[in-house]
Design a protein around this motif. Sequence first.
Motif, PDB file in Angstrom:
ATOM      1  N   PRO A   1       0.814  -1.221   0.000  1.00 43.84           N
ATOM      2  CA  PRO A   1       0.000   0.000   0.000  1.00 43.84           C
ATOM      3  C   PRO A   1       0.845   1.268   0.000  1.00 43.84           C
ATOM      4  O   PRO A   1       0.448   2.285  -0.568  1.00 43.84           O
ATOM      5  CB  PRO A   1      -0.818  -0.112   1.290  1.00 43.84           C
ATOM      6  N   GLY A   2       2.044   1.209   0.589  1.00 41.21           N
ATOM      7  CA  GLY A   2       2.898   2.393   0.652  1.00 41.21           C
ATOM      8  C   GLY A   2       3.428   2.836  -0.693  1.00 41.21           C
ATOM      9  O   GLY A   2       3.872   3.977  -0.841  1.00 41.21           O
ATOM     10  N   TYR A   3       3.401   1.947  -1.679  1.00 37.36           N
ATOM     11  CA  TYR A   3       3.934   2.309  -2.997  1.00 37.36           C
ATOM     12  C   TYR A   3       2.889   2.923  -3.924  1.00 37.36           C
ATOM     13  O   TYR A   3       3.212   3.365  -5.016  1.00 37.36           O
ATOM     14  CB  TYR A   3       4.507   1.062  -3.686  1.00 37.36           C
ATOM     15  N   ILE A   4       1.619   2.900  -3.493  1.00 41.15           N
ATOM     16  CA  ILE A   4       0.556   3.377  -4.371  1.00 41.15           C
ATOM     17  C   ILE A   4       0.475   4.897  -4.293  1.00 41.15           C
ATOM     18  O   ILE A   4       0.399   5.459  -3.204  1.00 41.15           O
ATOM     19  CB  ILE A   4      -0.799   2.753  -3.955  1.00 41.15           C
ATOM     20  N   PRO A   5       0.508   5.587  -5.437  1.00 46.10           N
ATOM     21  CA  PRO A   5       0.431   7.050  -5.415  1.00 46.10           C
ATOM     22  C   PRO A   5      -0.864   7.535  -4.768  1.00 46.10           C
ATOM     23  O   PRO A   5      -1.930   6.946  -4.989  1.00 46.10           O
ATOM     24  CB  PRO A   5       0.491   7.443  -6.894  1.00 46.10           C
ATOM     25  N   LEU A   6      -0.746   8.602  -3.979  1.00 51.71           N
ATOM     26  CA  LEU A   6      -1.888   9.051  -3.187  1.00 51.71           C
ATOM     27  C   LEU A   6      -2.743  10.051  -3.953  1.00 51.71           C
ATOM     28  O   LEU A   6      -3.089  11.102  -3.437  1.00 51.71           O
ATOM     29  CB  LEU A   6      -1.402   9.680  -1.884  1.00 51.71           C
TER      30      LEU A   6
END
Lengths: 419, 378
Positions: free
Chosen positions: A350-355
Amino acid sequence: MIIKQELLKIFRLPIVGILLLFFIIINGLFIWSHSYIKEELSVLTSLVDKYGTAINEEMLAQFGGDYQQISDWVSTIEDLNGKSGYEHPSDLLADDEFFLNPPISDKEFNQLLEYDLIETYYRTAQDIDGIYENVNVRARAEETIDLYGFQGEAAETVRAQFEKLADRKEQLIENGEHKHLFFYGKIYKMHNLLFKDIGMILIFELIILAVLITGAVTNYEFEQKTALVTYTTKIGRKLVIPKLFAAITANTAVIISLIGATLAIYFLVFNYSGLWHVPISSYFNAITDFPYITWWNISFIEYIGLMLLLIYLVMMLFSGMTYILSIWLKNTYLVFISFMVILGLGVLIPGYIPLSTNFSHYIHQTPFFMILNPHEWFMGYSPFTISPYYEVITISSWAVFVAGLIFVSIRRFYRQALH
Amino acid sequence: MRIILNEIKKLFDWKVVALVLLLSFLFYQLFMDFEFSVFPNGRPTTDHYNIAKDMIAEYGQEMDETEFEDFKLTYQEEVEKANDYLQSREDAVAIGITTYEQFRARDGHDEQASKLSSNIMFEEGVDVFWELQARESIIERYANKKEDFSRSTAHINSEAWKQTIIDGKYHHSILPGLVTDNYNNLIKMVAIWVVISVMIIVGRVFIVDQKNNVMLLQYTSKTGRLIFRKKVIAAVITTLLITTAYLAAFFAMYRTNETSDFFQSKVWSFDNSYQSWFNLTFLQYIILTVIGIYLLALISGVLSTILSRYMSAYITLIGSQVPIVVILVYLIGEYLIYNIASIHDPKLLPFITYTILIAFAFFWLNYRIRREKRLDIL
C-alpha cells in the motif's frame, strides 16, 4: 468425530501448550514492566470512587470544594526562600531546586506529589470545554493531507471523512461523551499500552500460533506420509473440510486462552474499577492535541469486546489464508515462510501506491494494514482507516475473498495428483 | 567432504532460499531502507554531519581546546555572513532584524518575524543559518562536556576510572551521535535478520531426512553415525556462509552512507551520547559488532541444528525456534549488538551473556554428539 481426531493431532503435540505458555509469560513480563505507574493510577481510581466519572457542574463543584482544601494546605508550605501562599501544588514543584531538596518531610512531600496529580485531573477537567472548542477537525484534515501528500480525488475523500468527523465531534460535545474522568493519557498512555502495545503483541503472537496450527493440521497427512492412505479412504479428500473446522476450533481455543490470560494479568496489575463504562472518546484518553473520537459512543468495556471480536475475525482470515497456502504447498515450513512473505507484502505494497486516486484508500483496506493500529479501530484518526465502516468493510470483503479462494482450492484439491 | 558438500547443497533448497531472499527484501524495505535513503535525516542534521566532516579534515580526529577556540572563530565568521545576508534583505531590515543575534532572539509570536524566519530557513533554505544552528549545538556540547560526563556517569562509583577518561581526553574525539545511531539502528536489524535467516535455512538439516526416513539408511551405511557430525559441520559452514553473505551485502550498502571519515575517531565523543567501557575507535566498534553477529549466528545455527534433530514435525520445529528468536531479538536490541558495551550496562554483562549462550549451545551439542553414538535409532 473426525474433527476430534484432527484436533488430537494438534493438541497431542506439547509445543502448542509450550508456545502458549511462553507467550503468556512474555506478556506478563511486559505488563509487569509497566506496573510502576500503578501507585499513581490509584489516585484517579480514588477520585472516581468519590465523584464518579462524569464531569459536570455538580461534580466540578464538589471536586472544587475538596480541591480548595488542598490549595489551603499548599498555601501553608514555604518554598526554599521562605515564601508561602502558593495556590497549586504544581507551582511549588515547578522549582527544580524545591523538587530535588524539598524543605518538608517525606510524608508531606509524597502528599504534595499526590495533590499535584489531583490538581492535573481537576484543572484538566475544567479545561475540557475550551480544548474541544479549539479542536479544529477541518484544519486537521488539511494537515493530514499535507503530511501524507494526498492529491486530487484521494484528498477529497480524506476531507469528506474529516467532515463527517467534524459532525461527530459536535454530537460528542452535545452528549458530553468526552467529559469523563480516566487515567490521564498524556502522562500514562494507558489506551495505547493496552490497545496498541499489548494489542499488537497479541496479534503477532496469535499469527504465529494460528499459522502453525492451521498449517500443521492441513498438512498433517502429507508430512506424516499418510496422505496416500487417508485420501483414498471412503471419506477421502473430503477430509480437508473437517481439517478446516478443526483448525478453526483449535485457533479459537488458542485465541481465547492467550487473550484471556493476558487480559487477566493486565487487570490484576491495573485496577480499572469504576472505569469500565467510561467512553473511549473521553478527553483523558488523548495523548496528542487531537483527541481520540470513536464513531459511536463506545465504552471501555465495549471497546475491549470489539477488539476481541476483530482480533478473532482477523485471525480467522489469516487462518483461512494459511489453509489455502497449505492446500497448495503441502509443507508447513514453506507455508510459514510464505505467510510471512504475504504479510510483509501486505504491509509494504500500500505504501507504494500514489496518493492521488481513491485506489490508494482501497488498497489499505486489508487485514494486514488493519492490524498495525489496533488502538485506532472504530475511530476517526488516521487518514487510511478513518472511515466509520473501515473495519466492517475490510473484514467482510476479505471474508468473501478468502472464502471464495478456500472453495476454489478445495475443488482443486479434489482432482489433484497427490504427489 | 563430499557428504558435507552435498548436505550444504540440500540446505540451500531453491524454494526455501527464494522465499528467504524475498523475505530479506521485505525486511530491508520495512526496517532498514529508511536509514540508508534518509541519512543524514533533514536539516540541521545534514549540516551537522558535513561540519563534522570538515572538522576532521581541519583538526584531525580530535578537537583540543585550542582548536575549539579556532572553531568558535569560524562560528563568528559565519555569524558575520549571516549578518550581511540579513542586512541585504529589505524585509528583514524593515522589521529591524539586521543581525544574527536579533534574528535568534526574535519574538516567536511576532508574525512578521516568524514569516521571515520560515522564509529564510525553509523556503530559501539559506545554508549559513542552518550551519549556524549545527555549529551552536556542537559548541554547546563541547563546552558542556564535563558536566554531561559527570551526569551520565553518576551511577558509576569508580573515581579512578572516571579520572582516566578525563585524563585520556576521551571527549575530544569528533564523532557525531547521528553517525553511530544510524549504524546502531542498521546493525541491530542486520543481526536480527541474520539470526532469523540462519534459523530458517539451517533448521531443515535433520528434519527433512527424518521425514523421508533416510536417517535409517544413513545410520546403517558405512559412514554410519558419523553422519551426525558431518551434518553439524555442514550446518556450521552454511551458517558462516549466510552470515558472510549478509554482512558483505550490508557493508556494500553501508558504504553509500559515507561515514569512513569517522572510522578512526574514538566512539567516546563530546558529540555522542553513546559511551563505552572501552576506548574504541568507530572502526573497532564496527568490528566488535561484526564479531557479535558471527557469534549470534553460530549460536542460533547450532541451536537450530540440535532442535532439528529432536523434532519430527515442522510445527514443533518452528514452534521451538520461535522462543529462541524472541529471546535473541530482545537481547540484540538491549545490549548484545545495539549499544554493545555501553556504560549504562554493567561492564561484563554482554560478555557473560555471550559466554552463557555459547556454553549452552556447545554443551548441548556435545551431549547430543555423544548420545548419537549409542542411540536407538528406531
